[in-house]
Design an enzyme around this catalytic site. Structure first.
Site, PDB file in Angstrom:
ATOM      1  CB  THR B 104      -0.876   0.038   1.256  1.00  0.00           C
ATOM      2  OG1 THR B 104       0.000   0.033   2.381  1.00  0.00           O
ATOM      3  CG2 THR B 104      -1.772  -1.159   1.301  1.00  0.00           C
ATOM      4  N   GLY B 105       2.122   1.123   0.329  1.00  0.00           N
ATOM      5  CA  GLY B 105       3.021   2.280   0.332  1.00  0.00           C
ATOM      6  C   GLY B 105       2.752   3.183   1.524  1.00  0.00           C
ATOM      7  CB  CYS B 106       3.332   5.986   2.667  1.00  0.00           C
ATOM      8  SG  CYS B 106       4.334   6.442   1.257  1.00  0.00           S
ATOM      9  CB  THR B 107       2.163   2.427   6.880  1.00  0.00           C
ATOM     10  OG1 THR B 107       2.567   3.732   7.286  1.00  0.00           O
ATOM     11  CG2 THR B 107       3.344   1.506   6.837  1.00  0.00           C
ATOM     12  CE  LYS B 108       0.437   8.673   2.096  1.00  0.00           C
ATOM     13  NZ  LYS B 108       0.768   9.162   0.762  1.00  0.00           N
TER      14      LYS B 108
END
Lengths: 260, 260
Positions: B104-108
């Site tokens: 998900t990237g960047c734990t967003k």
């Protein structure tokens, strides 16, 4: 319950009759588990008891062994993320990769014995018992509680019981998640497993049996079928396994001494 | 079929009657997939069509896209290993880790839109159709073929159909494996998906829908329930989704133009 169900328009065909109507389907949502700032996994699940699911999942994967390992736990429903901070320097990635792939070493393949040899939990020795009539009575009460399944047909149910009471009732779109939600809730609320039993709607494969045995629940009752490995594991790990438990009928596969 | 079933002694309780008897349970076995000498994963499955399962799994995980990528394929049943050698330098581990965790990237966190944005397959545009009476007829024929399910209650069935014929019939202890066996067989035997449809006994979650859409099967019919994400995905990816298909009844969720 409304967050768990979505209304959509469908076409229903019954014999020669075609009807446009509104129907209800179960909500599926992604949950990302972030451990010590590191993104571990995204599970697809029913959007309730997400903290419990995260904790249960970490326990089942061997990443945490007790409540005190969890330093903090927070959940943002809009983002679909549970952040878990653990005490100490747990090697999350290494443990996780290991458990995901059942390492066999030297690509020699894997045998039942090998799976069993890698078992790090304890054998379940509890002398808790349950009466057959209690099981039948709980199964018929369960039908009434099973409203999300009744509405959508899309969930599995998992219930933790104590004598003739339901202690925890959890549902999910996945068999594995429903069990992990029970385990996570027990850990977070200091509920001990050794005098309890679990009733689940899901079939019993080795992964389900491992979860239950690892947590130390002595009796597992399913409305569905077991597989060959799950029966062997239940026998070796000390779990009483009951299958096809429906209305007034059930099969006992292992450790029958706990069924009265 | 004998390798797929194991006989064991059980205790059957029916009302007040207790009976020791022999029963048949479905065999579960580990299958390790080794790709280019590197151990990728161990699946737990029904021990048949293991090569197909390996190829279908690699396709569903995005590791292979066509038959020609597979240089060699061998299976040792005693070891429970399929060795797959791929042409070229496929970054197996990287692809695999990515697909396992839905990055998900960047734990967003992750949204439906995000899942959909990461879709790398094509939208299914086939104008194949199927008649309702054909579906009902296939469903009733399926009951006769469903012998392993009838014997053990422990399997899911997945059938690839062409007009009013069953082309491939596969079973497994897991819904995901049964679909992957169909996909793998199609790849290995050059069976094209665009004029076919799939009937499965398993519930339709997003992972199942992704497998079917990625392979390009235009119509997916389930005897069980779909989830909310699977319906959205089917709509967006061009798949006709039918659920609760039983006896003379079914629900059409998406792309009804393919059901006549």
């Amino acid at each position: 319950m409304s967050d768990l169900v979505e209304k959509i328009n469908i076409v229903r065909i019954q014999k020669d009759n075609i009807q446009e109507k509104q129907d209800r389907i179960v909500r599926e949502t992604p949950l990302t588990i972030v451990v010590n700032g590191e993104e571990l996994v995204t599970l697809l699940c029913l959007p309730e008891y997400q903290r419990s699911l995260a904790v249960g999942f970490l326990y089942s994967e061997g990443i945490i062994k007790e409540k005190s390992t969890v330093k903090s736990l927070s959940y943002n429903s809009a983002k679909g993320v549970v952040w878990v901070d653990l005490n100490g320097s747990v090697e999350v990635s290494e443990n996780f990769t290991k458990s995901r792939t059942i390492t066999t070493g030297c690509t020699k393949g894997i045998s039942f014995q090998k799976v069993f040899d890698e078992w790090e939990g304890e054998i379940v020795t509890s002398n808790t018992t349950v009466e057959v009539k209690t099981i039948f009575s709980l199964l018929s009460n369960l039908k009434i509680k099973d409203s999300l399944y009744m509405t959508t047909g899309g969930t599995h149910t998992c219930v933790l019981c104590n004598n003739n009471e339901m202690v925890l009732f959890r549902e999910d779109i996945g068999r594995h998640n429903a069990i992990d939600k029970i385990i996570g809730d027990c850990i977070l609320n200091d509920i001990k497993p050794e005098d309890k039993f679990i009733i689940t709607s899901g079939r019993i494969s080795s992964e389900i049996l491992f979860k239950v045995a690892r947590f130390g629940v002595p009796i597992l009752i399913s409305r569905g079928a077991p597989t060959s490995i799950s029966v062997k594991l239940a026998d070796e790990l000390g779990v009483t396994l009951v299958g096809f438990a429906r209305a007034e009928k059930l099969n006992i596969y292992t450790h029958r001494e706990r069924i009265k």
